[in-house]
Design a protein around this motif. Structure first.
Motif, PDB file in Angstrom:
ATOM      1  N   LEU A  29      72.297  94.463  28.554  1.00 23.45           N
ATOM      2  CA  LEU A  29      71.313  92.908  28.583  1.00 23.45           C
ATOM      3  C   LEU A  29      70.430  92.349  28.868  1.00 23.45           C
ATOM      4  CD1 LEU A  29      71.305  91.544  25.127  1.00 23.45           C
ATOM      5  CD2 LEU A  29      73.082  89.953  26.180  1.00 23.45           C
ATOM      6  N   TYR A  30      70.799  92.316  29.939  1.00 22.47           N
ATOM      7  CA  TYR A  30      70.390  91.599  31.341  1.00 22.47           C
ATOM      8  C   TYR A  30      68.767  92.691  30.745  1.00 22.47           C
ATOM      9  CZ  TYR A  30      67.784  88.853  34.756  1.00 22.47           C
ATOM     10  OH  TYR A  30      66.901  87.834  35.429  1.00 22.47           O
ATOM     11  N   GLN A  31      68.802  93.690  30.513  1.00 23.26           N
ATOM     12  CA  GLN A  31      67.424  94.818  30.993  1.00 23.26           C
ATOM     13  C   GLN A  31      66.729  94.591  29.897  1.00 23.26           C
ATOM     14  OE1 GLN A  31      68.687  98.195  32.224  1.00 23.26           O
ATOM     15  NE2 GLN A  31      69.871  98.078  34.391  1.00 23.26           N
ATOM     16  N   ILE A  32      67.526  94.166  28.981  1.00 23.08           N
ATOM     17  CA  ILE A  32      66.786  95.247  27.242  1.00 23.08           C
ATOM     18  C   ILE A  32      65.975  93.037  27.333  1.00 23.08           C
ATOM     19  CG2 ILE A  32      67.055  94.102  24.863  1.00 23.08           C
ATOM     20  CD1 ILE A  32      68.938  95.941  24.932  1.00 23.08           C
ATOM     21  N   LEU A  33      66.564  92.245  27.885  1.00 22.52           N
ATOM     22  CA  LEU A  33      65.983  91.181  27.322  1.00 22.52           C
ATOM     23  C   LEU A  33      64.393  90.306  28.780  1.00 22.52           C
ATOM     24  CD1 LEU A  33      68.395  88.822  26.271  1.00 22.52           C
ATOM     25  CD2 LEU A  33      66.601  89.362  24.528  1.00 22.52           C
ATOM     26  N   TYR A  34      64.984  90.705  30.109  1.00 23.58           N
ATOM     27  CA  TYR A  34      64.747  90.529  31.853  1.00 23.58           C
ATOM     28  C   TYR A  34      63.885  91.461  32.399  1.00 23.58           C
ATOM     29  CZ  TYR A  34      65.903  85.926  29.493  1.00 23.58           C
ATOM     30  OH  TYR A  34      66.413  84.402  28.654  1.00 23.58           O
ATOM     31  N   GLY A  35      64.612  92.791  31.691  1.00 20.23           N
ATOM     32  CA  GLY A  35      64.492  94.030  32.294  1.00 20.23           C
ATOM     33  C   GLY A  35      62.678  93.828  33.050  1.00 20.23           C
ATOM     34  N   GLY A  36      61.743  93.428  32.159  1.00 17.15           N
ATOM     35  CA  GLY A  36      60.279  93.539  32.901  1.00 17.15           C
ATOM     36  C   GLY A  36      59.776  92.671  33.747  1.00 17.15           C
ATOM     37  N   ILE A  37      60.383  91.860  33.592  1.00 16.33           N
ATOM     38  CA  ILE A  37      60.081  90.500  34.670  1.00 16.33           C
ATOM     39  C   ILE A  37      61.652  90.806  35.962  1.00 16.33           C
ATOM     40  CG2 ILE A  37      59.491  88.855  32.859  1.00 16.33           C
ATOM     41  CD1 ILE A  37      62.170  87.367  33.579  1.00 16.33           C
ATOM     42  N   SER A  38      61.853  92.025  35.910  1.00 13.11           N
ATOM     43  CA  SER A  38      62.932  91.666  36.996  1.00 13.11           C
ATOM     44  C   SER A  38      62.254  92.010  37.957  1.00 13.11           C
ATOM     45  CB  SER A  38      63.657  92.624  36.927  1.00 13.11           C
ATOM     46  OG  SER A  38      64.505  92.052  35.732  1.00 13.11           O
ATOM     47  N   THR A  39      63.125  93.224  39.862  1.00 11.93           N
ATOM     48  CA  THR A  39      62.191  92.861  41.127  1.00 11.93           C
ATOM     49  C   THR A  39      63.663  93.735  40.823  1.00 11.93           C
ATOM     50  OG1 THR A  39      62.772  91.425  42.064  1.00 11.93           O
ATOM     51  CG2 THR A  39      60.407  91.269  41.292  1.00 11.93           C
ATOM     52  N   GLY A  40      62.959  95.072  41.766  1.00 17.17           N
ATOM     53  CA  GLY A  40      64.102  95.738  43.224  1.00 17.17           C
ATOM     54  C   GLY A  40      64.541  96.755  42.077  1.00 17.17           C
ATOM     55  N   GLU A  41      66.192  96.898  42.433  1.00 18.63           N
ATOM     56  CA  GLU A  41      66.497  97.604  41.333  1.00 18.63           C
ATOM     57  C   GLU A  41      67.006  97.513  39.518  1.00 18.63           C
ATOM     58  OE1 GLU A  41      68.801 101.082  41.011  1.00 18.63           O
ATOM     59  OE2 GLU A  41      68.572 100.990  42.794  1.00 18.63           O
ATOM     60  N   ILE A  42      67.045  96.087  39.582  1.00 22.09           N
ATOM     61  CA  ILE A  42      66.690  96.053  37.814  1.00 22.09           C
ATOM     62  C   ILE A  42      65.698  96.511  37.472  1.00 22.09           C
ATOM     63  CG2 ILE A  42      67.197  94.182  36.308  1.00 22.09           C
ATOM     64  CD1 ILE A  42      68.792  92.591  37.957  1.00 22.09           C
ATOM     65  N   ARG A  43      64.888  96.372  38.150  1.00 17.49           N
ATOM     66  CA  ARG A  43      63.653  96.694  37.471  1.00 17.49           C
ATOM     67  C   ARG A  43      63.350  98.281  38.000  1.00 17.49           C
ATOM     68  NH1 ARG A  43      58.774  95.076  34.904  1.00 17.49           N
ATOM     69  NH2 ARG A  43      57.301  96.440  34.897  1.00 17.49           N
ATOM     70  N   LEU A  44      64.006  99.094  38.403  1.00 21.82           N
ATOM     71  CA  LEU A  44      64.019 100.919  38.653  1.00 21.82           C
ATOM     72  C   LEU A  44      64.112 101.185  37.388  1.00 21.82           C
ATOM     73  CD1 LEU A  44      64.332 101.135  42.151  1.00 21.82           C
ATOM     74  CD2 LEU A  44      61.503 101.305  40.687  1.00 21.82           C
ATOM     75  N   GLN A  45      65.894 100.707  37.062  1.00 24.35           N
ATOM     76  CA  GLN A  45      66.697 100.962  36.027  1.00 24.35           C
ATOM     77  C   GLN A  45      66.111  99.924  34.497  1.00 24.35           C
ATOM     78  OE1 GLN A  45      70.342  98.738  36.248  1.00 24.35           O
ATOM     79  NE2 GLN A  45      70.961  99.320  39.029  1.00 24.35           N
ATOM     80  N   HIS A  46      65.520  99.458  34.196  1.00 24.53           N
ATOM     81  CA  HIS A  46      64.814  99.115  33.578  1.00 24.53           C
ATOM     82  C   HIS A  46      63.532 100.146  33.084  1.00 24.53           C
ATOM     83  CE1 HIS A  46      63.006  96.663  30.641  1.00 24.53           C
ATOM     84  NE2 HIS A  46      61.440  96.378  31.048  1.00 24.53           N
ATOM     85  N   GLU A  47      63.459 100.211  33.980  1.00 25.40           N
ATOM     86  CA  GLU A  47      61.908 101.186  33.996  1.00 25.40           C
ATOM     87  C   GLU A  47      62.430 102.534  33.001  1.00 25.40           C
ATOM     88  OE1 GLU A  47      59.452 101.150  37.407  1.00 25.40           O
ATOM     89  OE2 GLU A  47      58.147  99.566  36.199  1.00 25.40           O
ATOM     90  N   ALA A  48      63.730 102.775  34.589  1.00 24.12           N
ATOM     91  CA  ALA A  48      63.985 104.365  33.497  1.00 24.12           C
ATOM     92  C   ALA A  48      64.785 104.885  32.717  1.00 24.12           C
ATOM     93  CB  ALA A  48      65.306 104.780  35.037  1.00 24.12           C
ATOM     94  N   ARG A  49      65.371 103.509  31.942  1.00 21.75           N
ATOM     95  CA  ARG A  49      66.112 103.433  30.560  1.00 21.75           C
ATOM     96  C   ARG A  49      65.331 103.204  29.801  1.00 21.75           C
ATOM     97  NH1 ARG A  49      70.776 101.266  29.847  1.00 21.75           N
ATOM     98  NH2 ARG A  49      70.741  99.877  27.945  1.00 21.75           N
ATOM     99  N   SER A  50      63.793 102.362  29.866  1.00 19.89           N
ATOM    100  CA  SER A  50      62.539 102.900  28.893  1.00 19.89           C
ATOM    101  C   SER A  50      61.405 103.941  28.528  1.00 19.89           C
ATOM    102  CB  SER A  50      61.583 101.931  29.487  1.00 19.89           C
ATOM    103  OG  SER A  50      61.866 100.011  29.415  1.00 19.89           O
TER     104      SER A  50
END
Length: 439
Positions: free
Chosen positions: A176-197
């Protein structure tokens, strides 16, 4: 500090650009900048039933003020907020046939059962359509044992947008964090967000292409599957357009997300994310499923070893286990109120324009027939509801009447919710909203 008006103006401007539609921008801002105030509704659904003795002050048998009453131990955390509290006893859900759970019927006001798809939309979804439009009109979060939340990070048991159209709850706070805030995150969360997207976008394209080759009888059902990916991908894109705004509200990611000691760590994270979605203006309708609308649930973080169905076979009044669970829920309610109270809005705060509906997806107890369905309201929804009181409903009124009241308070002139005249003759002594509850 940004005022609520400035915050929503910036959010609406970005949203309008994302959709290329000035009308949407106006709708987002209709309440804050017009003659009315924005409103929001939160549903908190506890599984295993809500025994009235755990919320009605001792000795109160008739409707009256809570001013001089002492709240029972399970909800004692709400004592400082009695002036915002309305305890309602005597509604019924006989027509929902709840037994272990009414599932979609708890918020739909119709017959529900395990594995049975919803027969109509639920009240939380209907309210999300009536309230000012947001980027994510309706957010559902579900809390369970850590094993269940990991194995089934999304589940649909409580909310629906229509017949056969369930709405999924989010149970893994990392997702849920990736859905809501993945676009503003950095590091591993950002990489996971981009991969999931990237993966989800590819799945959407492949699913749409494959669906065209199916028989006509299957295309509609498969189309709902494709639409789900379209909605997720569209939401991600829309949230990316308001990243600067969202950055102010994103919860801090800590070890509770990645290495929870107990399931309550994830429960708390999910609550933080739900609150942040409300305070940021991303949503105005939040549904919380403690137990996810089923017969399971675990609270080992409270020192409770028992879990699941066995909890439902324990009497709730004076039970130290259920006192802990209900106190935990009450503290969650306080966290929501305190956070909304801290955000200015109009001439008051966000909490002034909010109502929290706390009840169970299973009426008063496990293995119930739904003859009594206690409810607590917190907040008066910009003066729409009475507060600081206890109401013992006279006559035979279903939970649908409360949902009608919520729709009336949101501006919809309706007399019934999901109940036709034939059903009403059998299960409702009156028509329209609960007059004892509306101010």
């Amino acid at each position: 500090m940004l005022s609520r008006r400035q915050m929503l103006r910036g959010l609406a401007a970005s949203t309008g650009a994302a959709f290329g539609a000035p009308l949407l921008s106006e709708r987002v801002l209709a309440s804050p900048l017009g003659n009315t105030t924005p409103k929001r509704v939160i549903f908190f659904m506890q599984n295993q039933g809500f025994d009235p003795k755990t919320c009605i002050p001792e000795g109160m048998k008739h409707s009256g003020t809570l001013a001089n009453a002492k709240l029972p131990e399970p909800i004692s955390a709400l004592e400082p907020y009695k002036e915002r509290l309305h305890i309602i006893n005597g509604l019924h859900g006989l027509h929902t046939s709840p037994s272990h759970s009414a599932f979609f019927g708890a918020l739909g006001g119709y017959r529900g059962s395990d594995g049975v798809p919803p027969s109509a939309s639920t009240i939380d979804y209907e309210l999300s359509k009536v309230l000012p439009q947001t980027l994510l009109p309706h957010l559902c979060i579900g809390m369970d044992s850590i094993e269940n939340m990991k194995a089934k990070p999304t589940i649909a048991t409580l909310s629906a947008s229509g017949a056969g159209q369930p709405i999924f709850m989010h149970s893994n706070p990392n997702h849920l964090y990736q859905i809501l805030y993945g676009g503003i995150s950095t590091g591993e969360i950002r990489l996971q967000h981009e991969a999931r997207s990237s993966v989800l976008s590819q799945i959407e394209l492949l699913a749409a292409a494959k669906g065209q080759s199916l028989p006509a009888s299957d295309q509609q059902r498969y189309g709902q599957y494709v639409q789900g990916f379209q909605e997720v991908n569209g939401l991600r894109d829309r949230l990316d357009t308001v990243s600067d705004h969202l950055r102010q509200f994103a919860p801090k990611v800590d070890d509770r997300y990645t290495n929870p000691e107990f399931e309550t760590d994830w429960h708390d994270c999910l609550l933080d994310l739900g609150i942040s979605a409300l305070t940021s203006g991303v949503t105005n309708t939040l549904t919380i499923g403690s137990g996810r609308g089923e017969i399971f649930g675990a609270w080992k973080g409270l020192g409770i070893d028992q879990q699941g169905h066995n909890l439902g076979h324990m009497d709730q009044p004076d039970n130290p286990i259920w006192i802990k669970i209900r106190q935990y829920n009450s503290r969650m309610l306080v966290r929501i109120m305190e956070k909304l109270e801290s955000v200015p809005e109009g001439s008051g705060t966000m909490m002034d324009n909010t109502v929290i509906v706390y009840t169970s997806n299973n009426a008063d107890k496990q293995h119930t027939n739904g003859a009594n369905w206690p409810v607590m309201l917190l907040g008066n929804f910009d003066g729409a509801f009475k507060s600081g009181c206890f109401t013992n409903v006279e006559g035979k009124r279903p939970i649908n009447a409360l949902y009608t009241s919520l729709l009336r308070a949101a501006g919809q002139n309706v007399d019934r919710f999901n109940m036709d005249d034939k059903m009403a003759k059998k299960f409702d002594d009156s028509t329209g909203p609960l007059r004892e509850v509306l101010a």
